[in-house]
Scaffold this motif. Structure first.
Motif, short mmCIF file in Angstrom:
data_model
loop_
_atom_site.label_atom_id
_atom_site.label_comp_id
_atom_site.label_asym_id
_atom_site.label_seq_id
_atom_site.Cartn_x
_atom_site.Cartn_y
_atom_site.Cartn_z
N PHE A 81 -4.44 0.27 6.30
CA PHE A 81 -5.01 -0.80 7.13
C PHE A 81 -5.29 -0.31 8.55
O PHE A 81 -6.30 -0.68 9.15
CB PHE A 81 -4.09 -2.01 7.16
N PHE A 82 -4.40 0.54 9.08
CA PHE A 82 -4.61 1.04 10.43
C PHE A 82 -5.90 1.86 10.51
O PHE A 82 -6.68 1.72 11.46
CB PHE A 82 -3.42 1.88 10.89
N MET A 83 -6.12 2.73 9.52
CA MET A 83 -7.34 3.56 9.54
C MET A 83 -8.59 2.71 9.38
O MET A 83 -9.59 2.93 10.08
CB MET A 83 -7.26 4.63 8.45
N LEU A 84 -8.54 1.72 8.49
CA LEU A 84 -9.70 0.87 8.29
C LEU A 84 -9.97 -0.01 9.50
O LEU A 84 -11.13 -0.21 9.90
CB LEU A 84 -9.51 0.01 7.03
N ARG A 85 -8.90 -0.51 10.11
CA ARG A 85 -9.08 -1.29 11.35
C ARG A 85 -9.56 -0.41 12.49
O ARG A 85 -10.24 -0.88 13.41
CB ARG A 85 -7.76 -1.95 11.75
N GLY A 86 -9.21 0.87 12.44
CA GLY A 86 -9.52 1.78 13.53
C GLY A 86 -10.89 2.43 13.46
O GLY A 86 -11.18 3.31 14.27
N GLY A 87 -11.72 2.02 12.50
CA GLY A 87 -13.09 2.53 12.48
C GLY A 87 -13.46 3.33 11.25
O GLY A 87 -14.62 3.76 11.13
N ALA A 88 -12.53 3.57 10.34
CA ALA A 88 -12.87 4.29 9.11
C ALA A 88 -13.82 3.43 8.26
O ALA A 88 -13.60 2.24 8.10
CB ALA A 88 -11.62 4.62 8.31
N SER A 89 -14.86 4.06 7.74
CA SER A 89 -15.74 3.33 6.83
C SER A 89 -15.10 3.18 5.46
O SER A 89 -15.44 2.27 4.70
CB SER A 89 -17.09 4.04 6.72
N SER A 90 -14.18 4.07 5.15
CA SER A 90 -13.41 4.00 3.91
C SER A 90 -12.24 4.97 4.03
O SER A 90 -12.13 5.71 5.01
CB SER A 90 -14.27 4.36 2.69
#
Length: 355
Positions: free
Chosen positions: A171-180
Motif C-alpha cells: 500500500f505504501f508503494m502504491l500510495r507513493g506513486g507506483a503504477s503497480s
C-alpha cells in the motif's frame, strides 16, 4: 531511431514480418500497455491490432504504427494484413506462446511461421540496453522502493505478521506513486527467511529474528527490485557473522561490475567469498538478473551465464545465505552498468539495522 523501425531493420532476410503477441513486447515497441492485441512489424510498415477495449486509447497514443480495430474474424484480418505487406514468412516471439497456440496459428495463417529463436534474440538484445527514458523510470521506481523501506523501519516490531508487513509495503508503494507492484512482495521472518521465495503468512515477528523483505515498485511498467534484511532485538553471533559476510560479498560484487566481463565471473566474486567462508551450498540462486519491463530479464549473474556485460544494462546484485530452519540473509541493490563501472541505483542503508 524509433523502436519499431529498429526492429524492422534487424529482421533476418528470410523473415518478412515480426508478429508480436506478448503484452511486454507490444508495450516495448509501441509504448502502449494492453492485455491483448497483435503488433505486426515489416520492412515497409507496422500495424497494431487492438480490440474494442483499447482501440480509442491506442489510437491516441501510438504514433509509430497504424492502429486498427480487431475484426470479429481476426484470422481473416491477419491474413489480409500479411497479404497487404507481401509477407510470406512470419517470425514469432519465443517464450511467450504455448505449443497449442503455435499449432493453432500454423493452421490459420497463410504465411509460413518461423519459430526458431532468432527473432526473440533480436528483441531481447534490443531490450537489454536501457534508453535514458527507461533508466529514469527505473530510478523513479527505485526511489519509491527506497522510501518504502524507510517507512517500514517504523512498522516492523515483535508481534506483527509477515502478511501485515507485506500489505503495508504494498500500500505504501502504491500510495507513493507506483503504477503497480513490480512483483509479489516477499516478507519472511525468523526461520522462514531460509526460504528465498517464502510466501508471507501469519507467522509473527519475534525478538531475535531476521526479517527479510524483497519488494519493488513499477513506474509506467518499469520495475525496481530491492531486498533488505533487518534484525529485531538481540541476534546471535552466527546471525551477525552471516549478515556481515553477505554484506561484504555484495559490496565486493558491486565493485566488480563493469562492462566487458562474463556474467559468471561477477557471480563468482560473491559466491567464492561465501563458499570459502564455510557456506558452500547455502547460496543456491544466481547473484542477480537484468530487469526493465519485466522483473527478470537477460542476462543473469549466475554460474551458468557467460554472456559479457555491456554498458546500459540494469541488473540486480543479490547474494544470500540460507540456513534451513534457522534464518536467511539477502541484500539486493540494482545497478546501472556504465562505460567504466556501474552506478548503484539503490540508496537504502544496508549495514545491519537492529530495531
Amino acid at each position: 531511431m524509433d523502436r519499431i523501425k529498429k526492429l524492422a531493420e534487424a529482421l533476418p532476410q528470410d523473415i518478412d514480418c515480426a508478429m508480436i503477441t506478448s503484452d511486454v513486447g507490444r508495450r516495448y515497441y509501441t509504448g502502449f500497455p494492453s492485455s491483448a492485441g497483435v503488433l505486426l512489424v515489416t520492412r515497409t510498415g507496422a500495424t497494431l491490432v487492438l480490440d474494442s477495449r483499447y482501440i480509442e486509447a491506442g489510437s491516441k497514443r501510438v504514433t509509430d504504427a497504424e492502429v486498427v480495430l480487431m475484426d470479429s474474424d481476426a484470422d481473416r484480418q491477419l491474413n489480409e494484413l500479411f497479404e497487404k505487406y507481401g509477407a510470406k514468412t512470419v517470425g514469432i516471439e519465443a517464450g511467450y506462446m504455448t505449443v497449442e497456440k503455435l499449432f493453432g496459428l500454423r493452421a490459420i495463417l497463410a504465411p509460413k511461421i518461423i519459430d526458431d529463436p532468432r527473432l526473440q534474440e533480436i528483441i531481447s538484445d534490443q531490450r537489454k540496453i536501457k534508453s535514458p527514458d527507461e533508466l529514469e523510470k527505473i530510478k523513479a521506481a527505485q526511489a519509491i522502493t527506497d522510501s518504502a523501506f524507510k517507512h517500514m523501519l517504523g512498522v516492523i516490531r515483535p508481534g506483527v505478521s509477515e502478511k501485515d508487513l507485506q500489505l503495508e509495503l504494498d500500500f505504501f508503494m502504491l500510495r507513493g506513486g507506483a503504477s503497480s507492484l513490480a512483483f509479489e512482495t516477499i516478507v519472511a521472518a525468523g526461520a522462514n527467511g531460509s526460504m528465498p521465495h517464502a510466501v508471507p503468512g501469519e507467522n509473527k515477528v519475534s525478538c531475535g529474528d531476521f526479517v527479510t523483505m524483497d519488494f519493488g515498485a513499477a513506474v509506467d511498467g518499469y520495475c525496481s527490485d530491492m531486498t533488505r534484511t533487518v534484525a529485531v532485538g538481540k541476534i546471535s553471533e552466527e546471525q551477525l557473522k552471516v549478515y556481515n559476510l553477505v554484506y561484504r560479498a555484495q559490496m565486493a560484487a558491486i565493485s566488480a561490475v563493469k562492462p566487458g566481463l562474463p556474467c559468471n565471473e561477477i557471480d563468482a566474486v560473491a559466491r567464492d567469498m561465501i563458499y570459502s567462508a564455510g557456506y558452500e551450498g547455502r547460496f543456491g540462486h544466481g547473484l542477480g538478473h537484468a530487469l526493465g519491463l519485466e522483473i527478470h530479464e537477460s542476462p543473469r549473474f549466475s554460474p551458468k551465464c557467460d554472456e559479457v556485460t555491456r554498458a546500459g544494462l540494469v541488473m540486480s546484485v543479490e547474494p544470500g545465505i540460507y540456513l534451513d530452519g534457522q534464518f536467511g540473509v539477502r541484500i539486493e541493490d540494482i545497478v546501472h552498468i556504465t562505460d567504466d563501472g556501474c552506478d548503484d541505483l539503490t540508496h537504502s542503508e544496508k549495514k545491519l539495522i537492529v530495531l
